[in-house]
Design an enzyme around this catalytic site. Structure first.
Site, PDB file in Angstrom:
ATOM      1  N   ARG A 234      42.369  34.051  40.057  1.00  0.00           N
ATOM      2  CA  ARG A 234      41.682  35.198  40.630  1.00  0.00           C
ATOM      3  C   ARG A 234      42.664  36.369  40.586  1.00  0.00           C
ATOM      4  NH1 ARG A 234      37.630  32.830  39.986  1.00  0.00           N
ATOM      5  NH2 ARG A 234      35.995  32.285  41.474  1.00  0.00           N
ATOM      6  N   GLU A 263      38.221  44.027  40.136  1.00  0.00           N
ATOM      7  CA  GLU A 263      37.435  43.530  39.020  1.00  0.00           C
ATOM      8  C   GLU A 263      36.017  44.077  39.174  1.00  0.00           C
ATOM      9  OE1 GLU A 263      36.378  39.114  37.919  1.00  0.00           O
ATOM     10  OE2 GLU A 263      38.554  39.420  37.900  1.00  0.00           O
ATOM     11  N   HIS A 282      36.786  38.298  32.749  1.00  0.00           N
ATOM     12  CA  HIS A 282      36.486  37.082  33.519  1.00  0.00           C
ATOM     13  C   HIS A 282      35.561  36.136  32.729  1.00  0.00           C
ATOM     14  CE1 HIS A 282      36.394  35.536  37.925  1.00  0.00           C
ATOM     15  NE2 HIS A 282      36.284  34.531  37.062  1.00  0.00           N
TER      16      HIS A 282
HETATM   17  C1  GLV Z   1      35.140  31.256  37.862  1.00  0.00           C
HETATM   18  O1  GLV Z   1      35.952  32.102  38.014  1.00  0.00           O
HETATM   19  C2  GLV Z   1      34.945  30.158  38.762  1.00  0.00           C
HETATM   20  O2  GLV Z   1      35.522  30.161  39.852  1.00  0.00           O
HETATM   21  O3  GLV Z   1      34.171  29.258  38.413  1.00  0.00           O
END
Ligand code: GLV
Length: 321
Positions: A234, A263, A282
């Site tokens: 993250r 983000e 992402h």
């Molecule tokens: C993606 O970032 C997830 O946490 O699945």
């Protein structure tokens, strides 16, 4: 029972929830928070996504909520504490996305080390002249040292792939994992040592209060001058300001981020001005097969919870204690 689904999902994949009153947000974009709050009134369940803010206030205001099922492994957008207090199980989607996310981490690492985006920029800018022996020289993956920060499911899958590159593997994390050390021939190091010793560092820890800003100025300054840093966890695990300053100062050879803080990263963010900083939006688990498997697991978590059974993948299993 009313179930809110916060993104458009193929009807066929929702069939395990047949018979319930489904309120499905009909877009792939985020359901606005006020609409989510309004729809959660009278809802028994919510199938959520990582951009939905399910904080204390939202959960408390959704007085009938009995189950949350998130289509992601990370649940840092959900106040797990209040869910546990209210005995609301929170489902998530571990395992099914592990290998795809590890593939993405390696794609980022290889791209950064071998300077693939810079090569592409060079070609697209029309700068490609006659071959030269000194053009865009990068580092190597093989025979180097990989440092994995967080040897969970994804971290272990990243480390497993390192054998193919004859890499030495180090890992840092809150506890040692002897069985994985043996399987992956990985050696534990405190984070401060790992950042010093590794050539390439891949961050895979979940975001929590103890991992927020885990990679900051001291860690970045300790990294080798030709180190590569990859983040697939993250954004806030890496301090953005510290990272930007580190790149401004010429520290690190390359950075590759699947996740950022904030983000999305604004198009004029200074990080994007560094040619050796590769940012993708992402996409860690974004393969067609894996995204379908994540939805199936999330729907199954919800269906089981509504049937009064244990969720197959629950992020707060203490609710069953
Ligand atoms: C993606 O970032 C997830 O946490 O699945």
């Amino acid at each position: 029972m009313k179930i809110v689904v916060t993104r458009a999902i193929d009807e066929a994949r929702l069939s395990p929830l047949e018979g319930h009153h489904l309120v499905v947000w009909p877009h792939q974009t985020q359901m606005p928070h006020d609409e989510l709050v309004a729809e959660l009134s009278g809802a028994t369940g919510v199938v959520s996504h990582l951009t939905d803010r399910l904080d204390r206030e939202t959960i408390v205001s959704a007085g009938d909520l009995r189950a949350v099922s998130q289509v992601a492994v990370g649940v840092d957008n959900i106040d797990l504490g209040v869910c546990t207090e209210r005995r609301i199980p929170v489902g998530h989607t571990p395992d099914v996305l592990t290998e795809t996310t590890a593939d993405t981490a390696w794609a980022l690492l290889a791209s950064a080390v071998r300077r693939i985006p810079e090569g592409r920029d060079h070609v697209l800018a029309g700068a490609w002249g006659p071959w030269r022996p000194d053009l865009l020289l990068g580092g190597d993956l093989h025979d180097t040292t990989l440092g994995v920060v967080g040897l969970g499911r994804i971290g272990a899958a990243v480390a497993r792939r390192a054998a193919g590159f004859a890499m030495k593997v180090l890992y840092a994390g809150p506890r040692r994992k002897p069985h994985l050390e043996a399987e992956l021939r990985a050696s534990y190091r405190p984070l401060e040592n790992l950042v010093r010793e590794a050539d390439h560092i891949v961050v895979t820890v979940p975001l929590s209060e103890s991992t927020r800003g885990l990679i900051g100025t001291p860690e970045l300054e300790a990294m080798k001058p030709d180190a590569t840093l990859v983040n697939v966890s993250r954004g806030p695990v890496v301090d953005t300001t510290a990272l930007t300053e580190a790149l401004d100062r010429g520290l690190l050879a390359g950075v590759a981020l699947d996740v950022t803080d904030p983000e999305p990263l604004p198009a004029d963010h200074p990080l994007l001005g560094h040619p050796n900083c590769l940012v993708i939006p992402h996409l860690g688990s974004a393969s067609r097969r894996t995204r379908a498997a994540m939805v199936d697991l999330a729907i199954s978590n919800m269906a089981e919870a509504l049937g009064g059974r244990r969720m197959p993948a629950c992020a707060n299993p203490e609710v069953y204690g």
